[in-house]
Each structure stands twice: as C-alpha cells, then as structure tokens.
Design a protein around this motif. Structure first.
Motif, PDB file in Angstrom:
ATOM      1  N   SER A  85      40.368  36.866  40.884  1.00 24.68           N
ATOM      2  CA  SER A  85      41.512  37.211  40.063  1.00 24.68           C
ATOM      3  C   SER A  85      42.432  36.012  39.859  1.00 24.68           C
ATOM      4  CB  SER A  85      42.296  38.376  40.682  1.00 24.68           C
ATOM      5  OG  SER A  85      42.741  38.019  41.977  1.00 24.68           O
ATOM      6  N   SER A 117      45.112  39.185  36.513  1.00 26.22           N
ATOM      7  CA  SER A 117      43.980  39.487  35.634  1.00 26.22           C
ATOM      8  C   SER A 117      42.707  39.001  36.301  1.00 26.22           C
ATOM      9  CB  SER A 117      44.129  38.820  34.263  1.00 26.22           C
ATOM     10  OG  SER A 117      43.963  37.422  34.375  1.00 26.22           O
ATOM     11  N   ASP A 126      44.077  40.355  29.563  1.00 31.21           N
ATOM     12  CA  ASP A 126      44.118  41.628  30.302  1.00 31.21           C
ATOM     13  C   ASP A 126      45.026  41.540  31.527  1.00 31.21           C
ATOM     14  OD1 ASP A 126      42.353  42.758  28.489  1.00 31.21           O
ATOM     15  OD2 ASP A 126      40.593  42.161  29.642  1.00 31.21           O
ATOM     16  N   LEU A 127      46.119  40.821  31.393  1.00 29.48           N
ATOM     17  CA  LEU A 127      47.091  40.726  32.483  1.00 29.48           C
ATOM     18  C   LEU A 127      47.821  42.051  32.671  1.00 29.48           C
ATOM     19  CD1 LEU A 127      48.959  37.297  32.085  1.00 29.48           C
ATOM     20  CD2 LEU A 127      47.820  38.105  34.149  1.00 29.48           C
TER      21      LEU A 127
END
Length: 267
Positions: A85, A117, A126-127
């Motif tokens: 991540s 993300s 896609d945070l």
C-alpha cells in the motif's frame, strides 16, 4: 577630461570581465495538488526532502480550502515497495513518531489521519482517507496526474548561464544529474564561443550513497561551441574519471589556455 576617459574605459573593461559564463542548477522538489476528500475541496503541498534508508522521504501539508489550518503530512516511497500500500500520514501537531524496522523499511508509528491506496493500481489512484482508530473512509481524488508529478520530484534543470542569463540547457546534453559544473576555459574566436567545462555527476543518482559506487562520481570533459547568439553549433564530451571503471590516466588531453582546440582523445 583624460582622467574621466580613462575611468570610463576601465569601468567598461571591468564590466566586460564581470560578464562571464557560469552554471545554474534548479531542483524540482515540490508539487502542489488540488483535489477532494469526499465532497470537500483540499490543497496538498508535497516536498521531497531526501531519503530514509532506501526510500524517498516526503513532507508537506494539506488543508481544506474553506479552512486556514494546514495539517502536516509525511510519507515514504520506493520504486521497489516493501508493502502493498501507498500511505500518506497526517498529524495535527506534526510530531510524527517513526522507526526503521529490521528490513530497513521506514515506518510511521503515530498519526491522526491516513490517505491510503494499493500500489498495484498506481500511486494516488483509488485513495481513501481515514481517521486513526475509525472505520469510516472517504474517497480521495486529485486533479491532473499526481503520480507523474511525484516521480519527477528530485529531478533538476541544469543550465549554462552568461551574465546570469540562461543560454544553454546542459541537462538536455545528458547531464541532468550534474551537481557541479566548472568552467575550465573560454575564448571567443571569429565570433564563435569556445568553452571547456568540467562536469561532475553522482555515479548512482538516487542511491542515497548506498551500494557499489553509491557515493562515487563520474567526471566528464565537455567542449562546446556557441555562436554569437549562444546557439549550440558543436559539442563533444568524454569521461575522465569513473567509479565503475578504473582509469589509470585521463583518456584525453587539452590546454585550458586554448579552449578553441577542444580536447584530443589519446586512444
């Protein structure tokens, strides 16, 4: 009157001598992002501050645009991430507690908020935002291409200057990592500027001094010809010293008193 004329001539000569070639290195260490946490517009400032072990270290702040309060941030990034991540940590007082684990991975132990993300989807993609100790998350979106902006941090622009004015992009000649440029010789012959430059680059840019030749240098001789408008009309270069390759003596010879002759390769 004669004394005045002599003084004017001397001043003009001194001014002409003061106008000379030099170099300017402009680092690219910061970026400013605009985006949203949920429906709330935010601004985030990021600055590259060096390395923590093998990872790049970034600090800065973010703020909600309707607020005057900025919140300090800290995060690390490596092109070979140990974790799955990508995390940006925020702490209201800026007093982050950190440590380096047994695998030389830099960890943030205390924080109030985190942006996170998965690296396999791309950085800043896609945070989500989440407060420490909470299960509630908000989606985070940034304008533009923050991932590309982050990758470019740490780069620099390297220029040749004359009288403090940029005349040539040295980085475009292949020396974008140069940290020292010395003018060995300069002469104008028939309207053509002849320059001999000594250029030093790190052997392994971005290594933070680690690994083989991590603290080594690559040293080059660069010969340039510029016209009277400072346009490049000829260039030649040769490596004189290298951390990766033992050179018993310089492979070139030159005379700094006659830069118009360039340099001669001995082999």
């Amino acid at each position: 009157m004669k004394k005045l004329l002599v003084i004017v001539i001397l001043l003009n000569f001194a001014f002409a001598k003061a106008q000379t070639y030099s170099s300017k290195i402009i680092p690219n260490n910061t970026m400013l992002l605009k985006g949203y946490v949920g429906k709330y517009p935010i601004t985030m400032y990021v600055e590259s501050v060096g390395f923590c072990e093998y990872e790049q270290e970034f600090t800065g702040w973010y703020k909600y645009d309707k607020s005057t309060e900025s919140i300090p941030i800290l995060f690390y990034y490596s092109v070979y991430p140990e974790e799955e991540s990508f995390k940006i940590y925020a702490k209201y007082d800026g007093d982050f507690e950190t440590e380096v684990d047994d695998e030389y991975v830099c960890q943030v132990l205390s924080y109030d908020e985190v942006f996170e993300s998965k690296t396999d989807t791309g950085l800043f993609v896609d945070l989500t935002w989440q407060k420490a100790g909470s299960t509630k998350t908000l989606d985070v979106k940034f304008n533009g291409n923050p991932q590309q902006m982050l990758w470019s941090l740490g780069d620099q622009n390297v220029y040749l200057t004359y009288d403090d004015n940029v005349v040539l992009d040295i980085g475009a000649l292949g020396y974008e990592y140069a940290y020292e440029i010395d003018l060995l010789g300069h002469k104008t012959v028939d309207g053509v500027e002849h320059l001999l430059l000594n250029i030093i680059e790190p052997s392994k840019p971005g290594s933070a001094g680690r690994g083989m030749c991590g603290a080594g240098d690559e040293i080059y001789i660069l010969y340039l010809q510029l016209d009277d408008q400072f346009k490049l009309i000829y260039s030649d270069t040769e490596k004189e010293q290298s951390c990766f390759q033992y050179l018993e003596e310089s492979p070139v010879e030159y005379d700094i008193a006659f830069p118009e002759k360039g340099f001669t390769r001995l082999n």
